[in-house]
Write a protein that holds these residues in place. Structure first.
Motif, PDB file in Angstrom:
ATOM      1  N   LYS A 165       0.846  -1.199   0.000  1.00  0.00           N
ATOM      2  CA  LYS A 165       0.000   0.000   0.000  1.00  0.00           C
ATOM      3  C   LYS A 165       0.874   1.239   0.000  1.00  0.00           C
ATOM      4  CE  LYS A 165      -3.896  -2.253   0.604  1.00  0.00           C
ATOM      5  NZ  LYS A 165      -4.786  -2.485  -0.449  1.00  0.00           N
ATOM      6  N   LYS A 166       0.426   2.272  -0.670  1.00  0.00           N
ATOM      7  CA  LYS A 166       1.119   3.553  -0.707  1.00  0.00           C
ATOM      8  C   LYS A 166       0.834   4.307   0.584  1.00  0.00           C
ATOM      9  CE  LYS A 166       3.102   7.255  -2.537  1.00  0.00           C
ATOM     10  NZ  LYS A 166       4.150   7.696  -1.653  1.00  0.00           N
ATOM     11  N   VAL A 167       1.901   4.760   1.258  1.00  0.00           N
ATOM     12  CA  VAL A 167       1.777   5.557   2.470  1.00  0.00           C
ATOM     13  C   VAL A 167       2.166   6.982   2.109  1.00  0.00           C
ATOM     14  CG1 VAL A 167       2.630   5.890   4.817  1.00  0.00           C
ATOM     15  CG2 VAL A 167       2.336   3.568   3.913  1.00  0.00           C
ATOM     16  N   ASP A 168       1.300   7.938   2.467  1.00  0.00           N
ATOM     17  CA  ASP A 168       1.572   9.337   2.154  1.00  0.00           C
ATOM     18  C   ASP A 168       2.933   9.759   2.701  1.00  0.00           C
ATOM     19  OD1 ASP A 168      -0.765   9.740   0.789  1.00  0.00           O
ATOM     20  OD2 ASP A 168      -1.875  10.458   2.545  1.00  0.00           O
ATOM     21  N   GLY A 169       3.703  10.437   1.866  1.00  0.00           N
ATOM     22  CA  GLY A 169       5.001  10.952   2.261  1.00  0.00           C
ATOM     23  C   GLY A 169       6.129   9.941   2.161  1.00  0.00           C
ATOM     24  N   GLU A 170       5.817   8.703   1.803  1.00  0.00           N
ATOM     25  CA  GLU A 170       6.846   7.671   1.659  1.00  0.00           C
ATOM     26  C   GLU A 170       6.802   7.081   0.259  1.00  0.00           C
ATOM     27  OE1 GLU A 170       6.691   4.628   4.630  1.00  0.00           O
ATOM     28  OE2 GLU A 170       6.388   6.062   6.266  1.00  0.00           O
ATOM     29  N   ARG A 171       7.931   6.572  -0.153  1.00  0.00           N
ATOM     30  CA  ARG A 171       7.999   5.906  -1.448  1.00  0.00           C
ATOM     31  C   ARG A 171       7.353   4.530  -1.332  1.00  0.00           C
ATOM     32  NH1 ARG A 171      13.372   5.208  -5.186  1.00  0.00           N
ATOM     33  NH2 ARG A 171      12.260   4.336  -6.939  1.00  0.00           N
ATOM     34  N   LYS A 172       6.539   4.170  -2.304  1.00  0.00           N
ATOM     35  CA  LYS A 172       5.862   2.877  -2.288  1.00  0.00           C
ATOM     36  C   LYS A 172       6.880   1.765  -2.507  1.00  0.00           C
ATOM     37  CE  LYS A 172       2.267   0.263  -4.629  1.00  0.00           C
ATOM     38  NZ  LYS A 172       3.114  -0.881  -4.858  1.00  0.00           N
ATOM     39  N   LEU A 173       6.802   0.729  -1.668  1.00  0.00           N
ATOM     40  CA  LEU A 173       7.675  -0.425  -1.836  1.00  0.00           C
ATOM     41  C   LEU A 173       7.231  -1.236  -3.047  1.00  0.00           C
ATOM     42  CD1 LEU A 173       7.921  -1.655   1.852  1.00  0.00           C
ATOM     43  CD2 LEU A 173       9.644  -0.405   0.557  1.00  0.00           C
ATOM     44  N   ILE A 174       8.191  -1.711  -3.801  1.00  0.00           N
ATOM     45  CA  ILE A 174       7.875  -2.541  -4.960  1.00  0.00           C
ATOM     46  C   ILE A 174       7.708  -3.974  -4.476  1.00  0.00           C
ATOM     47  CG2 ILE A 174       8.691  -3.440  -7.167  1.00  0.00           C
ATOM     48  CD1 ILE A 174      10.230  -0.797  -7.494  1.00  0.00           C
ATOM     49  N   GLU A 175       6.525  -4.500  -4.641  1.00  0.00           N
ATOM     50  CA  GLU A 175       6.215  -5.864  -4.237  1.00  0.00           C
ATOM     51  C   GLU A 175       5.975  -6.772  -5.438  1.00  0.00           C
ATOM     52  OE1 GLU A 175       5.946  -7.394  -1.197  1.00  0.00           O
ATOM     53  OE2 GLU A 175       6.708  -5.594  -0.225  1.00  0.00           O
ATOM     54  N   LEU A 176       5.429  -6.188  -6.509  1.00  0.00           N
ATOM     55  CA  LEU A 176       5.015  -6.988  -7.652  1.00  0.00           C
ATOM     56  C   LEU A 176       5.666  -6.501  -8.943  1.00  0.00           C
ATOM     57  CD1 LEU A 176       1.191  -7.191  -6.918  1.00  0.00           C
ATOM     58  CD2 LEU A 176       2.915  -8.903  -6.382  1.00  0.00           C
ATOM     59  N   ASN A 177       5.964  -7.441  -9.804  1.00  0.00           N
ATOM     60  CA  ASN A 177       6.449  -7.160 -11.153  1.00  0.00           C
ATOM     61  C   ASN A 177       5.478  -7.775 -12.145  1.00  0.00           C
ATOM     62  OD1 ASN A 177       8.816  -5.912 -10.363  1.00  0.00           O
ATOM     63  ND2 ASN A 177      10.046  -7.742 -10.506  1.00  0.00           N
ATOM     64  N   VAL A 178       5.444  -7.222 -13.332  1.00  0.00           N
ATOM     65  CA  VAL A 178       4.690  -7.840 -14.419  1.00  0.00           C
ATOM     66  C   VAL A 178       5.728  -8.531 -15.299  1.00  0.00           C
ATOM     67  CG1 VAL A 178       3.178  -7.469 -16.390  1.00  0.00           C
ATOM     68  CG2 VAL A 178       2.812  -6.183 -14.280  1.00  0.00           C
ATOM     69  N   HIS A 179       5.587  -9.833 -15.392  1.00  0.00           N
ATOM     70  CA  HIS A 179       6.573 -10.706 -16.045  1.00  0.00           C
ATOM     71  C   HIS A 179       6.107 -11.113 -17.438  1.00  0.00           C
ATOM     72  CE1 HIS A 179       9.237 -14.108 -16.669  1.00  0.00           C
ATOM     73  NE2 HIS A 179       8.202 -14.911 -16.755  1.00  0.00           N
ATOM     74  N   HIS A 180       7.038 -11.076 -18.388  1.00  0.00           N
ATOM     75  CA  HIS A 180       6.783 -11.616 -19.727  1.00  0.00           C
ATOM     76  C   HIS A 180       7.033 -13.126 -19.682  1.00  0.00           C
ATOM     77  CE1 HIS A 180       7.352  -7.416 -21.124  1.00  0.00           C
ATOM     78  NE2 HIS A 180       6.491  -7.791 -22.051  1.00  0.00           N
ATOM     79  N   LYS A 181       6.028 -13.916 -19.975  1.00  0.00           N
ATOM     80  CA  LYS A 181       6.196 -15.370 -20.012  1.00  0.00           C
ATOM     81  C   LYS A 181       7.186 -15.760 -21.114  1.00  0.00           C
ATOM     82  CE  LYS A 181       1.401 -15.961 -18.656  1.00  0.00           C
ATOM     83  NZ  LYS A 181       0.092 -16.440 -19.123  1.00  0.00           N
ATOM     84  N   TYR A 182       7.050 -15.102 -22.252  1.00  0.00           N
ATOM     85  CA  TYR A 182       8.000 -15.269 -23.359  1.00  0.00           C
ATOM     86  C   TYR A 182       8.768 -13.956 -23.446  1.00  0.00           C
ATOM     87  CZ  TYR A 182       5.256 -19.356 -24.570  1.00  0.00           C
ATOM     88  OH  TYR A 182       4.609 -20.574 -24.534  1.00  0.00           O
ATOM     89  N   GLU A 183      10.055 -14.006 -23.149  1.00  0.00           N
ATOM     90  CA  GLU A 183      10.875 -12.804 -23.010  1.00  0.00           C
ATOM     91  C   GLU A 183      10.925 -11.969 -24.289  1.00  0.00           C
ATOM     92  OE1 GLU A 183      11.977 -11.723 -20.158  1.00  0.00           O
ATOM     93  OE2 GLU A 183      11.273 -13.514 -19.134  1.00  0.00           O
ATOM     94  N   ILE A 184      10.999 -10.656 -24.090  1.00  0.00           N
ATOM     95  CA  ILE A 184      10.939  -9.736 -25.229  1.00  0.00           C
ATOM     96  C   ILE A 184      12.167  -9.834 -26.130  1.00  0.00           C
ATOM     97  CG2 ILE A 184       9.394  -8.166 -24.042  1.00  0.00           C
ATOM     98  CD1 ILE A 184      11.756  -6.270 -23.599  1.00  0.00           C
ATOM     99  N   GLU A 185      13.287 -10.301 -25.596  1.00  0.00           N
ATOM    100  CA  GLU A 185      14.486 -10.434 -26.426  1.00  0.00           C
ATOM    101  C   GLU A 185      14.296 -11.490 -27.508  1.00  0.00           C
ATOM    102  OE1 GLU A 185      14.460 -10.658 -23.124  1.00  0.00           O
ATOM    103  OE2 GLU A 185      15.950  -9.287 -22.291  1.00  0.00           O
ATOM    104  N   GLN A 186      13.657 -12.596 -27.145  1.00  0.00           N
ATOM    105  CA  GLN A 186      13.452 -13.685 -28.101  1.00  0.00           C
ATOM    106  C   GLN A 186      12.114 -13.587 -28.848  1.00  0.00           C
ATOM    107  OE1 GLN A 186      14.314 -14.564 -24.753  1.00  0.00           O
ATOM    108  NE2 GLN A 186      16.483 -14.699 -25.262  1.00  0.00           N
ATOM    109  N   TYR A 187      11.131 -12.946 -28.229  1.00  0.00           N
ATOM    110  CA  TYR A 187       9.791 -12.871 -28.818  1.00  0.00           C
ATOM    111  C   TYR A 187       9.283 -11.426 -28.811  1.00  0.00           C
ATOM    112  CZ  TYR A 187      10.003 -17.869 -27.905  1.00  0.00           C
ATOM    113  OH  TYR A 187      10.387 -19.188 -27.868  1.00  0.00           O
ATOM    114  N   PRO A 188       9.915 -10.535 -29.577  1.00  0.00           N
ATOM    115  CA  PRO A 188       9.547  -9.118 -29.545  1.00  0.00           C
ATOM    116  C   PRO A 188       8.097  -8.845 -29.960  1.00  0.00           C
ATOM    117  CG  PRO A 188      11.049  -9.552 -31.354  1.00  0.00           C
ATOM    118  CD  PRO A 188      10.990 -10.798 -30.528  1.00  0.00           C
TER     119      PRO A 188
END
Length: 113
Positions: free
Chosen positions: A52-75
């Motif tokens: 959760k975003k707390v006012d006055g603080e930087r939001k912690l990164i908890e989640l990433n959006v992952h490419h199942k097929y990587e962009i280098e091989q499957y642009p």
């Protein structure tokens, strides 16, 4: 949807892609579709949701959006929603073989008396 380039081999090309409005929009769509939960944790019966975003603080990164097929091989799949899934940092690092790996070597090799 506009495809920025057809290759994402260099760091500069990847940075340009991940800073694009098309990626940001699709990333948010994937997070919403996945209910801001790590899909790998969910498959294993655990729950890991976004911080959760707390006012006055930087939001912690908890989640990433992952490419199942990587962009280098499957642009051509770089901006396809079906190619994306939400993962927590631990699961994302595990998929990419990054992070802490426990040592198989014993800490001590003493005799038991």
């Amino acid at each position: 949807m506009i495809i920025i380039g057809d290759e994402y081999k260099s760091d500069n090309q990847k940075k340009q892609f991940y800073r694009s409005k098309d990626w940001e929009s699709l990333r948010l769509e994937a997070l919403e579709r996945d209910n801001y939960e790590c899909q790998e944790c969910k498959r294993q019966g655990r729950v890991h949701v976004d911080s959760k975003k707390v006012d006055g603080e930087r939001k912690l990164i908890e989640l990433n959006v992952h490419h199942k097929y990587e962009i280098e091989q499957y642009p051509k799949l770089a901006l396809m929603l079906d190619n994306l899934e939400t993962l927590c940092l631990a699961c994302h690092n595990k998929v990419h073989g990054k992070g802490f790996k426990p040592s198989k070597k014993k800490k001590w090799d003493d005799e038991l008396w």
